[in-house]
Design a protein around this motif. Structure first.
Motif, PDB file in Angstrom:
ATOM      1  N   PHE A  93      44.171  48.414  32.948  1.00  0.00           N
ATOM      2  CA  PHE A  93      43.623  47.234  34.033  1.00  0.00           C
ATOM      3  C   PHE A  93      44.091  47.509  35.240  1.00  0.00           C
ATOM      4  N   VAL A  94      45.555  46.860  35.238  1.00  0.00           N
ATOM      5  CA  VAL A  94      46.747  45.945  35.991  1.00  0.00           C
ATOM      6  C   VAL A  94      46.846  46.993  36.610  1.00  0.00           C
ATOM      7  N   PRO A  95      46.818  46.705  37.743  1.00  0.00           N
ATOM      8  CA  PRO A  95      48.189  47.713  38.920  1.00  0.00           C
ATOM      9  C   PRO A  95      48.975  47.866  38.484  1.00  0.00           C
ATOM     10  N   SER A  96      49.875  48.952  38.490  1.00  0.00           N
ATOM     11  CA  SER A  96      50.699  50.045  37.843  1.00  0.00           C
ATOM     12  C   SER A  96      51.145  51.067  38.719  1.00  0.00           C
ATOM     13  N   GLY A 138      39.471  38.599  44.067  1.00  0.00           N
ATOM     14  CA  GLY A 138      40.579  37.845  44.989  1.00  0.00           C
ATOM     15  C   GLY A 138      41.650  37.776  44.326  1.00  0.00           C
ATOM     16  N   VAL A 139      40.744  36.485  42.761  1.00  0.00           N
ATOM     17  CA  VAL A 139      41.939  35.306  42.211  1.00  0.00           C
ATOM     18  C   VAL A 139      42.752  36.057  40.899  1.00  0.00           C
ATOM     19  N   MET A 140      42.322  37.486  41.286  1.00  0.00           N
ATOM     20  CA  MET A 140      43.841  38.271  40.417  1.00  0.00           C
ATOM     21  C   MET A 140      44.418  39.032  41.612  1.00  0.00           C
ATOM     22  N   PHE A 141      43.755  39.452  42.630  1.00  0.00           N
ATOM     23  CA  PHE A 141      44.952  40.060  43.639  1.00  0.00           C
ATOM     24  C   PHE A 141      46.120  39.215  43.776  1.00  0.00           C
ATOM     25  N   TYR A 142      45.949  37.809  44.529  1.00  0.00           N
ATOM     26  CA  TYR A 142      46.868  36.767  44.088  1.00  0.00           C
ATOM     27  C   TYR A 142      47.348  36.626  43.148  1.00  0.00           C
ATOM     28  N   ILE A 143      46.814  36.565  41.454  1.00  0.00           N
ATOM     29  CA  ILE A 143      47.899  36.173  40.701  1.00  0.00           C
ATOM     30  C   ILE A 143      48.739  37.216  39.988  1.00  0.00           C
ATOM     31  N   TYR A 144      48.310  38.597  40.121  1.00  0.00           N
ATOM     32  CA  TYR A 144      49.210  40.150  40.188  1.00  0.00           C
ATOM     33  C   TYR A 144      50.583  40.071  40.731  1.00  0.00           C
ATOM     34  N   THR A 145      50.357  39.508  42.278  1.00  0.00           N
ATOM     35  CA  THR A 145      51.487  39.337  42.890  1.00  0.00           C
ATOM     36  C   THR A 145      52.375  38.454  43.271  1.00  0.00           C
ATOM     37  N   ASN A 146      51.898  37.480  42.168  1.00  0.00           N
ATOM     38  CA  ASN A 146      52.669  35.879  42.840  1.00  0.00           C
ATOM     39  C   ASN A 146      53.821  36.164  41.587  1.00  0.00           C
ATOM     40  N   HIS A 147      53.911  37.085  40.409  1.00  0.00           N
ATOM     41  CA  HIS A 147      54.767  37.137  39.656  1.00  0.00           C
ATOM     42  C   HIS A 147      55.659  38.183  38.846  1.00  0.00           C
ATOM     43  N   LEU A 185      53.801  48.056  45.971  1.00  0.00           N
ATOM     44  CA  LEU A 185      55.108  48.150  44.994  1.00  0.00           C
ATOM     45  C   LEU A 185      54.119  47.959  43.456  1.00  0.00           C
ATOM     46  N   LEU A 186      53.544  46.773  43.292  1.00  0.00           N
ATOM     47  CA  LEU A 186      52.728  46.814  42.614  1.00  0.00           C
ATOM     48  C   LEU A 186      52.173  48.356  41.415  1.00  0.00           C
ATOM     49  N   THR A 206      54.846  50.984  40.145  1.00  0.00           N
ATOM     50  CA  THR A 206      55.749  50.167  39.225  1.00  0.00           C
ATOM     51  C   THR A 206      55.237  50.017  37.833  1.00  0.00           C
ATOM     52  N   PRO A 207      55.858  50.600  36.819  1.00  0.00           N
ATOM     53  CA  PRO A 207      55.451  49.398  35.789  1.00  0.00           C
ATOM     54  C   PRO A 207      55.103  48.967  35.416  1.00  0.00           C
ATOM     55  N   ARG A 208      54.134  48.375  34.566  1.00  0.00           N
ATOM     56  CA  ARG A 208      54.083  47.045  33.785  1.00  0.00           C
ATOM     57  C   ARG A 208      54.527  46.639  32.943  1.00  0.00           C
TER      58      ARG A 208
END
Length: 371
Positions: free
Chosen positions: A147-150, A241-250, A324-325, A328-330
């Motif tokens: 499920f995570v952007p990669s 929307g919350v997950m968009f921020y969380i993914y790009t945070n770190h 970039l997300l 790249t792999p996760r």
């Protein structure tokens, strides 16, 4: 790398004392958005009376309600860091009310986010980091991979994941603590163990949150149309929307043994309207440096970082961060190398390349790995 404490020695004297005083005005913004949600649910109660060709008119309200869900999380986030309310009981009640819509017990949030994520950001003990490729192949790791952007994600699963990954994140930690509460639980990236008192509090809060959501559904008369457009859709939009921020945070950053927010965190260049709506949450490096500061002063901290640490500071345009997300792999193979779930790719963390100080470390590590 530089520790958070060393940055504070330089930057703290340069900030005004007002920046560290609670800003209770943000509670007014939270109240407005809670009223928006109540208004949306009130209108949704009668959607079964609408002619089917007019139902699309409710969709903009669903979108606005979804944004209110995002604001609820960020308002609770600031409150639990002490930047809006200092009185503990008031802070707890406000946080419970805001976090209830995200199925997040405030005691769990404080244990996972405040006590672990902020002290061990992107370290091996960070419960919010990505999985290591060498970790056991569990359902939690499988869902991240799906499920995570990669670079390998399927777009259909990504869309589903954006709306549901917050629920998965919360469910992982709730079950890890309530069922096991051990440091060998392997379906979370890093387990969090709490005291018996906190464990009991999390259980009680979860039941109370269930009552809140059941009450909302009862208010909607358990009508499938009202639930779909007035409850499920806004929650899905808000969680995305919350997950968009969380993914790009770190997720673009290397793992670090030293808690260096300029290496393990990313700040985004966002349209100002989103910074205004979301309490400057895009200034995430600034937040990790000063968690309890009034978020209105994050731009001031950013100016100081650009002055004193311009070569180390990760500030990325939001579109570029998402690209970039998706390129790249996760999974972490090591501290600075990303790979896919089958360990077939080898990509240096983008922010290890963006940050010159880390780039030297990254290139040395890559050469050593090749040898």
């Amino acid at each position: 790398m530089i520790s958070q404490a060393e940055y504070l020695k330089v930057l703290r004297p340069l900030l005004p004392e007002l920046a560290f005083k609670p800003n209770s005005q943000k509670l007014f913004i939270l109240a407005i958005n809670l009223l928006i949600l109540v208004l949306g649910w009130t209108i949704a109660r009668d959607l079964d009376r609408w002619s089917i060709e007019w139902l699309w008119l409710y969709l903009p309200l669903s979108l606005v309600m979804g944004n209110s869900i995002i604001i609820c999380l960020f308002a609770a986030h600031d409150a639990m860091h002490g930047s809006t309310i200092k009185q503990p009981m008031s802070r707890y009640l406000v946080s419970f009310l805001a976090l209830a819509l995200l199925w997040m017990p405030p005691t769990l949030w404080k244990s996972v986010h405040n006590h672990k994520h902020h002290t061990e950001t992107n370290a091996i003990g960070d419960p919010d980091r990505m999985y290591l490729v060498g970790q056991n192949d569990t359902w939690g790791k499988w869902i991240q991979n799906l499920f995570v952007p990669s670079s390998g994600v399927n777009w259909a699963f990504l869309a589903l994941g954006m709306a549901t990954s917050w629920v998965v994140h919360t469910f992982r930690h709730i079950t890890s603590i309530l069922i096991f509460n051990r440091d060998d639980v392997d379906y979370v990236p890093a387990p969090v163990v709490v005291s018996p008192r906190k464990r009991q509090a999390i259980a009680i809060e979860l039941v109370a949150i269930g009552v809140v959501h059941l009450s909302i559904l009862a208010f909607l008369k358990f009508n499938p149309l009202a639930i779909g457009l007035g409850y499920i859709l806004p929650l899905g939009i808000g969680y995305a929307g919350v997950m968009f921020y969380i993914y790009t945070n770190h997720f673009l950053c290397p793992m670090t043994d030293v808690n260096d927010p300029l290496v393990n965190s990313v700040s985004l260049k966002m349209p100002k309207i989103f910074d205004l709506l979301h309490f400057n949450f895009s200034y995430h490096t600034e937040h990790h440096l000063f968690p309890s500061i009034n978020s209105d002063y994050y731009p001031v901290v950013q100016e100081l970082l650009q002055t004193h640490y311009p070569e180390s500071y990760n500030l990325i345009p939001v579109v570029e961060a998402w690209q970039l997300l998706m390129q790249t792999p996760r999974h972490y193979r090591d501290e600075i190398t990303l790979t896919d779930s089958l360990d077939r790719e080898s990509v240096i963390c983008p922010c290890a390349v963006i940050c010159p100080e880390t780039k030297v470390f990254a290139n040395d590590a890559k050469s050593a790995f090749a040898d």
